[in-house]
Design a protein around this motif. Structure first.
Motif, PDB file in Angstrom:
ATOM      1  N   ARG A 177      56.625 -82.566  54.142  1.00  0.00           N
ATOM      2  CA  ARG A 177      57.741 -82.922  55.023  1.00  0.00           C
ATOM      3  C   ARG A 177      57.401 -82.623  56.488  1.00  0.00           C
ATOM      4  N   ALA A 178      56.724 -81.499  56.703  1.00  0.00           N
ATOM      5  CA  ALA A 178      56.369 -81.139  58.077  1.00  0.00           C
ATOM      6  C   ALA A 178      55.393 -82.153  58.687  1.00  0.00           C
ATOM      7  N   LEU A 179      54.398 -82.559  57.907  1.00  0.00           N
ATOM      8  CA  LEU A 179      53.407 -83.499  58.426  1.00  0.00           C
ATOM      9  C   LEU A 179      53.999 -84.895  58.613  1.00  0.00           C
ATOM     10  N   ILE A 180      54.823 -85.311  57.659  1.00  0.00           N
ATOM     11  CA  ILE A 180      55.466 -86.619  57.784  1.00  0.00           C
ATOM     12  C   ILE A 180      56.428 -86.619  58.970  1.00  0.00           C
ATOM     13  N   GLY A 181      57.118 -85.485  59.187  1.00  0.00           N
ATOM     14  CA  GLY A 181      58.016 -85.387  60.322  1.00  0.00           C
ATOM     15  C   GLY A 181      57.287 -85.563  61.646  1.00  0.00           C
ATOM     16  N   ARG A 182      56.033 -85.143  61.709  1.00  0.00           N
ATOM     17  CA  ARG A 182      55.276 -85.270  62.953  1.00  0.00           C
ATOM     18  C   ARG A 182      54.517 -86.584  63.060  1.00  0.00           C
ATOM     19  N   PHE A 183      53.903 -87.017  61.947  1.00  0.00           N
ATOM     20  CA  PHE A 183      52.995 -88.172  62.018  1.00  0.00           C
ATOM     21  C   PHE A 183      53.537 -89.438  61.363  1.00  0.00           C
ATOM     22  N   GLY A 184      54.617 -89.325  60.570  1.00  0.00           N
ATOM     23  CA  GLY A 184      55.172 -90.502  59.910  1.00  0.00           C
ATOM     24  C   GLY A 184      54.646 -90.676  58.508  1.00  0.00           C
ATOM     25  N   SER A 185      55.494 -91.216  57.622  1.00  0.00           N
ATOM     26  CA  SER A 185      55.117 -91.355  56.208  1.00  0.00           C
ATOM     27  C   SER A 185      54.011 -92.380  56.007  1.00  0.00           C
ATOM     28  N   HIS A 186      53.837 -93.303  56.954  1.00  0.00           N
ATOM     29  CA  HIS A 186      52.799 -94.327  56.802  1.00  0.00           C
ATOM     30  C   HIS A 186      51.417 -93.811  57.180  1.00  0.00           C
ATOM     31  N   ASN A 187      51.336 -92.570  57.646  1.00  0.00           N
ATOM     32  CA  ASN A 187      50.047 -92.021  58.066  1.00  0.00           C
ATOM     33  C   ASN A 187      49.529 -90.898  57.188  1.00  0.00           C
ATOM     34  N   ALA A 207      44.467 -85.001  64.971  1.00  0.00           N
ATOM     35  CA  ALA A 207      45.337 -83.820  64.951  1.00  0.00           C
ATOM     36  C   ALA A 207      45.893 -83.522  63.564  1.00  0.00           C
ATOM     37  N   ALA A 208      45.814 -84.495  62.649  1.00  0.00           N
ATOM     38  CA  ALA A 208      46.463 -84.327  61.345  1.00  0.00           C
ATOM     39  C   ALA A 208      45.818 -83.196  60.537  1.00  0.00           C
ATOM     40  N   THR A 209      44.488 -83.143  60.498  1.00  0.00           N
ATOM     41  CA  THR A 209      43.847 -82.090  59.702  1.00  0.00           C
ATOM     42  C   THR A 209      44.067 -80.724  60.342  1.00  0.00           C
ATOM     43  N   GLY A 210      44.148 -80.676  61.669  1.00  0.00           N
ATOM     44  CA  GLY A 210      44.454 -79.414  62.326  1.00  0.00           C
ATOM     45  C   GLY A 210      45.860 -78.934  62.013  1.00  0.00           C
ATOM     46  N   GLU A 211      46.820 -79.872  61.996  1.00  0.00           N
ATOM     47  CA  GLU A 211      48.191 -79.513  61.650  1.00  0.00           C
ATOM     48  C   GLU A 211      48.285 -79.083  60.195  1.00  0.00           C
ATOM     49  N   PHE A 212      47.563 -79.783  59.325  1.00  0.00           N
ATOM     50  CA  PHE A 212      47.505 -79.414  57.899  1.00  0.00           C
ATOM     51  C   PHE A 212      46.986 -77.983  57.752  1.00  0.00           C
ATOM     52  N   THR A 213      45.915 -77.654  58.466  1.00  0.00           N
ATOM     53  CA  THR A 213      45.354 -76.313  58.401  1.00  0.00           C
ATOM     54  C   THR A 213      46.343 -75.276  58.918  1.00  0.00           C
ATOM     55  N   HIS A 214      47.075 -75.621  59.967  1.00  0.00           N
ATOM     56  CA  HIS A 214      48.082 -74.708  60.524  1.00  0.00           C
ATOM     57  C   HIS A 214      49.119 -74.331  59.465  1.00  0.00           C
ATOM     58  N   HIS A 215      49.596 -75.321  58.702  1.00  0.00           N
ATOM     59  CA  HIS A 215      50.617 -75.045  57.685  1.00  0.00           C
ATOM     60  C   HIS A 215      50.019 -74.312  56.485  1.00  0.00           C
ATOM     61  N   VAL A 216      48.757 -74.591  56.168  1.00  0.00           N
ATOM     62  CA  VAL A 216      48.082 -73.844  55.099  1.00  0.00           C
ATOM     63  C   VAL A 216      47.967 -72.376  55.503  1.00  0.00           C
ATOM     64  N   ARG A 217      47.570 -72.132  56.731  1.00  0.00           N
ATOM     65  CA  ARG A 217      47.426 -70.754  57.225  1.00  0.00           C
ATOM     66  C   ARG A 217      48.765 -70.017  57.150  1.00  0.00           C
ATOM     67  N   ALA A 218      49.852 -70.726  57.456  1.00  0.00           N
ATOM     68  CA  ALA A 218      51.169 -70.092  57.460  1.00  0.00           C
ATOM     69  C   ALA A 218      51.713 -69.871  56.046  1.00  0.00           C
ATOM     70  N   GLY A 219      51.342 -70.745  55.100  1.00  0.00           N
ATOM     71  CA  GLY A 219      51.962 -70.692  53.781  1.00  0.00           C
ATOM     72  C   GLY A 219      51.131 -70.083  52.670  1.00  0.00           C
ATOM     73  N   PHE A 220      49.803 -70.111  52.800  1.00  0.00           N
ATOM     74  CA  PHE A 220      48.928 -69.607  51.745  1.00  0.00           C
ATOM     75  C   PHE A 220      48.682 -68.105  51.910  1.00  0.00           C
ATOM     76  N   GLU A 221      48.366 -67.462  50.792  1.00  0.00           N
ATOM     77  CA  GLU A 221      47.953 -66.064  50.839  1.00  0.00           C
ATOM     78  C   GLU A 221      46.591 -65.950  51.519  1.00  0.00           C
ATOM     79  N   PRO A 222      46.288 -64.780  52.114  1.00  0.00           N
ATOM     80  CA  PRO A 222      44.951 -64.583  52.690  1.00  0.00           C
ATOM     81  C   PRO A 222      43.870 -64.840  51.642  1.00  0.00           C
ATOM     82  N   GLY A 223      42.764 -65.436  52.094  1.00  0.00           N
ATOM     83  CA  GLY A 223      41.692 -65.802  51.185  1.00  0.00           C
ATOM     84  C   GLY A 223      41.586 -67.301  50.977  1.00  0.00           C
ATOM     85  N   TRP A 224      42.468 -68.066  51.624  1.00  0.00           N
ATOM     86  CA  TRP A 224      42.439 -69.521  51.502  1.00  0.00           C
ATOM     87  C   TRP A 224      41.237 -70.109  52.246  1.00  0.00           C
ATOM     88  N   ARG A 225      40.869 -71.304  51.865  1.00  0.00           N
ATOM     89  CA  ARG A 225      39.849 -72.073  52.591  1.00  0.00           C
ATOM     90  C   ARG A 225      40.297 -73.523  52.669  1.00  0.00           C
TER      91      ARG A 225
END
Length: 373
Positions: A177-187, A207-225
């Motif tokens: 939802r966060a990524l679609i809110g920024r970039f649109g469902s067609h992207n 910017a999409a992969t950077g935004e994806f990584t930002h949300h992974v960093r915020a939501g995943f437990e430490p140790g993610w890649r």
């Protein structure tokens, strides 16, 4: 004009969706008998048909209530309208039937919507599987339904947590939802596959992969890649980028890389090394096998070489990485030179040593013995 025709004109709901509705209310008002199961099933089917044909639920309910209202409203003489279906004394008896009829309409409508959502989710899962694993039947046509234009180039990023992600993990929905809110469902296409969170985005949308990584960093437990593939065109390009992203994470773990985000474009040398496995095995055996004679085994000396290479040859910085004194690092490097005959201070020998160390990590040596050694 009869009641249902007037209702249809006022609400836009086809009159046949409420066929028999007034008779049900009249029978309930006259006898007090509530609609039986077959009658309520008919209402559920009408509600489902309304959902399938795109009639809004609010309009369906409004039509059922308006029909009941008009069926009990007295008409002026000669106004051309049909007489009311329910006499004044029958109205109270019809109200419970009206409530059950409306509830059945809503139930049928909602059931049809849930079924449509399940079918859409199943179609989406099948499409994502086919897209990521290279099953190309009608793929481009189906991709447009989900907003992807496969003639363009796409890049795939995957996130791996400390535990595999479940397909119904709410975190995946939040990130989508966060990524679609920024970039649109067609992207953007987000999915969970093989325990990985997968993001497919146009290669031009850096910017999409950077935004994806930002949300992974915020939501995943430490140790993610996060692994990021290279942009590629067409359905086969998505498959290639997906594999590159997963392989980047695997290489990072095998090589002991500290970075949380690993880009396939930065790791291209390692698949090249592995393409000639016999050659890299021979290099590791020839250059590094003498380290097995060291007290404590080869692992401390390999770790020392890795730290020195990561510090661009700065022994003081390497010592800080290892938690050792600079003198201890110097001693270990001298020990390596004596055992192997190679010194990291010599440019040519440094390259040979660094390639051999990378090869050792790729081959999981010394934990896994080399073939024939």
């Amino acid at each position: 004009m009869d009641v249902l025709a007037r209702v249809s004109e006022a609400t836009g709901v086809p009159a046949d969706l409420l066929g028999g509705h007034l008779d049900v209310l009249a029978a309930a008002g006259a006898t007090g008998r509530m609609p039986d199961r077959s009658v309520l099933d008919a209402y559920r089917r009408s509600g489902a048909r309304a959902a399938e044909t795109g009639v809004p639920l609010r309009s369906v309910v409004e039509a059922a209530l308006l029909a009941a209202e008009l069926a009990t409203t007295p008409r002026l003489p000669n106004d051309g309208a049909a007489p009311p279906n329910l006499a004044n004394g029958q109205v109270a008896g019809a109200l419970p039937a009206l409530r059950r009829a409306v509830a059945a309409l809503i139930e049928g409508y909602e059931d049809a919507q849930r079924l449509a959502i399940r079918r859409e989710e199943e179609a989406r899962r099948e499409f994502v599987d086919d897209l990521l694993y290279g099953r190309a039947e009608r793929l481009a046509e189906r991709a447009e339904h989900f907003g992807l234009r496969l003639a363009e180039s796409y890049v795939v990023a995957v996130a791996r947590g400390v535990r595999p992600m479940a397909e119904d993990d709410p975190l995946a929905d939040r990130i989508e939802r966060a990524l679609i809110g920024r970039f649109g469902s067609h992207n953007i296409l987000i999915a969970v596959r093989d325990g990985l969170l997968v993001c497919v985005a146009p290669g031009t949308l850096g910017a999409a992969t950077g935004e994806f990584t930002h949300h992974v960093r915020a939501g995943f437990e430490p140790g993610w890649r996060v692994g990021v593939g290279r942009p590629h065109r067409g359905p086969g390009g998505v498959v290639t980028s997906f594999r590159e992203a997963g392989n980047a994470i695997d290489l990072g773990e095998r090589l002991g890389l500290r970075a949380s985000v690993l880009r396939a474009a930065d790791l291209l040398v390692f698949p090249v090394l592995l393409r000639d496995r016999a050659a890299i095995e021979d290099l590791v055996a020839s250059v590094l096998s003498p380290l097995t004679e060291a007290r404590g085994g080869p692992e401390p000396l390999l770790a020392t070489l890795e730290a020195v290479f990561a510090s661009q040859g700065n022994q003081t910085a390497a010592a800080r990485r290892l938690g050792l004194s600079t003198r201890a690092v110097t001693y270990r490097l001298e020990r390596i030179r004596r055992l192997t005959g190679f010194s990291p201070d010599d440019p040519t020998q440094r390259f040979t040593l660094e390639t051999a160390v990378l090869g050792a990590r790729l081959l999981d040596w010394p934990a896994r013995p080399l073939p024939g050694r």
